[in-house]
Write a protein that holds these residues in place. Structure first.
Motif, mmCIF file in Angstrom:
data_model
loop_
_atom_site.group_PDB
_atom_site.id
_atom_site.type_symbol
_atom_site.label_atom_id
_atom_site.label_comp_id
_atom_site.label_asym_id
_atom_site.label_seq_id
_atom_site.Cartn_x
_atom_site.Cartn_y
_atom_site.Cartn_z
ATOM 1 N N GLY A 43 0.810 -1.227 0.000
ATOM 2 C CA GLY A 43 0.000 0.000 0.000
ATOM 3 C C GLY A 43 0.832 1.259 0.000
ATOM 4 N N ASN A 44 1.821 1.323 0.904
ATOM 5 C CA ASN A 44 2.626 2.544 1.022
ATOM 6 C C ASN A 44 3.568 2.742 -0.152
ATOM 7 N N CYS A 45 4.127 1.638 -0.690
ATOM 8 C CA CYS A 45 4.998 1.763 -1.875
ATOM 9 C C CYS A 45 4.185 2.207 -3.092
ATOM 10 N N THR A 46 2.963 1.675 -3.224
ATOM 11 C CA THR A 46 2.072 2.082 -4.324
ATOM 12 C C THR A 46 1.746 3.570 -4.214
ATOM 13 N N LEU A 47 1.429 3.988 -2.984
ATOM 14 C CA LEU A 47 1.090 5.388 -2.720
ATOM 15 C C LEU A 47 2.254 6.302 -3.100
ATOM 16 N N LEU A 48 3.457 5.939 -2.682
ATOM 17 C CA LEU A 48 4.650 6.740 -3.001
ATOM 18 C C LEU A 48 4.898 6.784 -4.498
ATOM 19 N N PHE A 49 4.719 5.649 -5.162
ATOM 20 C CA PHE A 49 4.935 5.573 -6.608
ATOM 21 C C PHE A 49 3.946 6.489 -7.344
ATOM 22 N N ILE A 50 2.678 6.424 -6.955
ATOM 23 C CA ILE A 50 1.631 7.242 -7.601
ATOM 24 C C ILE A 50 1.914 8.731 -7.393
ATOM 25 N N ILE A 293 -7.264 3.951 3.441
ATOM 26 C CA ILE A 293 -8.129 5.120 3.697
ATOM 27 C C ILE A 293 -7.967 6.143 2.574
ATOM 28 N N TYR A 294 -6.704 6.502 2.298
ATOM 29 C CA TYR A 294 -6.443 7.534 1.287
ATOM 30 C C TYR A 294 -6.722 7.037 -0.119
ATOM 31 N N GLY A 295 -6.473 5.759 -0.355
ATOM 32 C CA GLY A 295 -6.752 5.183 -1.675
ATOM 33 C C GLY A 295 -8.229 5.175 -1.999
ATOM 34 N N VAL A 296 -9.037 4.853 -1.004
ATOM 35 C CA VAL A 296 -10.486 4.761 -1.223
ATOM 36 C C VAL A 296 -11.106 6.154 -1.282
ATOM 37 N N LYS A 297 -10.654 7.056 -0.399
ATOM 38 C CA LYS A 297 -11.315 8.352 -0.265
ATOM 39 C C LYS A 297 -10.822 9.432 -1.233
ATOM 40 N N THR A 298 -9.581 9.305 -1.741
ATOM 41 C CA THR A 298 -9.029 10.362 -2.600
ATOM 42 C C THR A 298 -9.152 9.951 -4.057
ATOM 43 N N LYS A 299 -9.979 10.706 -4.801
ATOM 44 C CA LYS A 299 -10.327 10.326 -6.179
ATOM 45 C C LYS A 299 -9.107 10.174 -7.082
ATOM 46 N N GLN A 300 -8.165 11.156 -7.006
ATOM 47 C CA GLN A 300 -6.994 11.112 -7.891
ATOM 48 C C GLN A 300 -6.151 9.857 -7.635
ATOM 49 N N ILE A 301 -5.965 9.539 -6.353
ATOM 50 C CA ILE A 301 -5.145 8.367 -6.005
ATOM 51 C C ILE A 301 -5.875 7.089 -6.394
ATOM 52 N N ARG A 302 -7.182 7.065 -6.137
ATOM 53 C CA ARG A 302 -7.981 5.869 -6.458
ATOM 54 C C ARG A 302 -7.905 5.568 -7.951
ATOM 55 N N LYS A 303 -8.052 6.637 -8.766
ATOM 56 C CA LYS A 303 -8.035 6.474 -10.224
ATOM 57 C C LYS A 303 -6.684 5.936 -10.708
ATOM 58 N N ALA A 305 -4.401 4.328 -8.882
ATOM 59 C CA ALA A 305 -4.165 2.975 -8.343
ATOM 60 C C ALA A 305 -4.893 1.928 -9.168
ATOM 61 N N LEU A 306 -6.154 2.229 -9.515
ATOM 62 C CA LEU A 306 -6.942 1.283 -10.325
ATOM 63 C C LEU A 306 -6.301 1.120 -11.697
ATOM 64 N N GLY A 307 -5.814 2.243 -12.247
ATOM 65 C CA GLY A 307 -5.144 2.203 -13.547
ATOM 66 C C GLY A 307 -3.877 1.374 -13.499
ATOM 67 N N LEU A 308 -3.186 1.475 -12.365
ATOM 68 C CA LEU A 308 -1.928 0.764 -12.170
ATOM 69 C C LEU A 308 -2.140 -0.745 -12.120
ATOM 70 N N PHE A 309 -3.183 -1.153 -11.365
ATOM 71 C CA PHE A 309 -3.395 -2.590 -11.167
ATOM 72 C C PHE A 309 -4.218 -3.239 -12.269
ATOM 73 N N SER A 310 -4.945 -2.424 -13.040
ATOM 74 C CA SER A 310 -5.766 -3.036 -14.086
ATOM 75 C C SER A 310 -5.147 -2.843 -15.469
ATOM 76 N N ARG A 311 -3.904 -2.322 -15.489
ATOM 77 C CA ARG A 311 -3.226 -2.090 -16.762
ATOM 78 C C ARG A 311 -2.955 -3.430 -17.455
ATOM 79 N N LYS A 312 -3.452 -3.529 -18.645
ATOM 80 C CA LYS A 312 -3.280 -4.789 -19.415
ATOM 81 C C LYS A 312 -2.024 -4.664 -20.280
ATOM 82 N N ASP A 313 -1.312 -5.747 -20.425
ATOM 83 C CA ASP A 313 -0.175 -5.766 -21.352
ATOM 84 C C ASP A 313 -0.690 -5.817 -22.775
#
Length: 314
Positions: A43-50, A293-303, A305-313
């Protein structure tokens, strides 16, 4: 000979018991602990990366959030790997100086986290109560100064501890009734007059919790007043919505602290493992829950994060 006696009064290693009274359950206990640590790292590494890769997120609120993520990574990584080594491999020994270093990092970064949560409350106060001055008040240099002040305060308050603990004669054996080097757990093994350490530990904890929480509450009183003055329901909802994740982070950090300290005073008869499980909950819960908390509640981060994990090759 007296000089060599003075230097050799501390044991070369301490032995961490893990969770006293629950040693037979260590393997089972390690499952939630390992899961929480994995979630915290991810979670925290993803947050820092985003935050690092998205220029739109280089704003004060997200820079404080990045600080929080770094602190959470340090806090959990200072204790969890050793705890898992105790649970899985019965690797209970810890070098005396490694123990002091672990204690220093643990307590220092808890104090820094408290300061960053206070800075985030100030950020929300300026954003909602003085929106026109937001960019002029919260400049990059101010954020850097706040970060430096948070680190300086923690280091100043915690530096005496290792030196105080080095002077003691440890005649009560090397067995620490805990799964990490917590200040008071180590002090209990020392002989001689430990009153200063006891008082200093409580005074620092009270000073940090009371002072920081007081200013956080004060910020929110002003925020609430400003929000209630807004004319439309939608504007109120939107303004307060930006604070929800911060309130969640504050509750995640302070609730276990307060409950733990109350339990130490009130439930003295409780089994030692109850206190230690609570101390671990306080260490594990914020690093795991803050990115959620921040991933779910903050729209920019949520968007992102979802883009990061659902990115298709392609």
């Amino acid at each position: 000979t007296s000089a060599s006696n003075i230097t050799s009064t501390h044991p070369s290693v301490f032995v961490l018991m893990g969770i006293p009274g629950l040693q037979h359950l260590h393997n089972w206990i390690s499952i939630p602990f390992c899961s929480a640590y994995t979630l915290a790292l991810l979670g925290n590494c993803t947050l820092l990366f985003i935050i690092q890769t998205d220029a739109a997120l280089h704003e004060p609120m997200y820079l404080f959030l990045a600080m929080l993520a770094v602190i959470d990574l340090v806090l959990s990584s200072t204790t969890l790997p050793k705890m898992l080594a105790i649970f899985w491999f019965r690797d209970r020994e810890i070098n005396f100086y490694a123990c002091l270093v672990q204690m220093f990092f643990l307590h220092s970064f808890s104090i820094i986290e408290s300061a960053v949560l206070l800075a985030m409350a100030f950020d929300r106060y300026v954003a909602i109560c003085k929106p026109l001055h937001y960019t002029t008040v919260l400049t990059g240099s101010l954020i850097t100064r706040i970060g430096m002040a948070a680190v300086t305060r923690a280091v100043t308050l915690m530096t005496p501890l290792p030196f105080l603990l080095r002077r003691f004669h440890y005649c009560r054996g090397p067995l620490i009734a805990h799964c990490y080097c917590e200040h008071m757990a180590v002090v209990r093994l020392a002989c001689g007059d430990t009153r200063f350490n006891n008082i200093y530990g409580i005074a620092v904890a009270m000073f940090i919790v009371v002072l920081d929480l007081l200013f956080v509450i004060l910020s929110y009183i002003f925020i609430l007043r400003a929000v209630l003055r807004l004319s439309s329901q939608e504007a109120r909802y939107k303004a307060f919505g930006t604070c929800v994740s911060h309130i969640g982070a504050i509750l995640a950090f302070y609730t276990p602290v307060v409950i733990s300290s109350v339990m130490h005073r009130v439930a003295r008869q409780a089994a030692p493992h109850v206190h230690i499980l609570f101390a671990n909950f306080y260490l594990l819960f914020p690093p795991m829950i803050n990115p959620i908390i921040y991933g779910v509640k903050t729209k920019q981060i949520r968007k992102r994060a979802l883009g990061l994990f659902s990115r298709k090759d392609v």
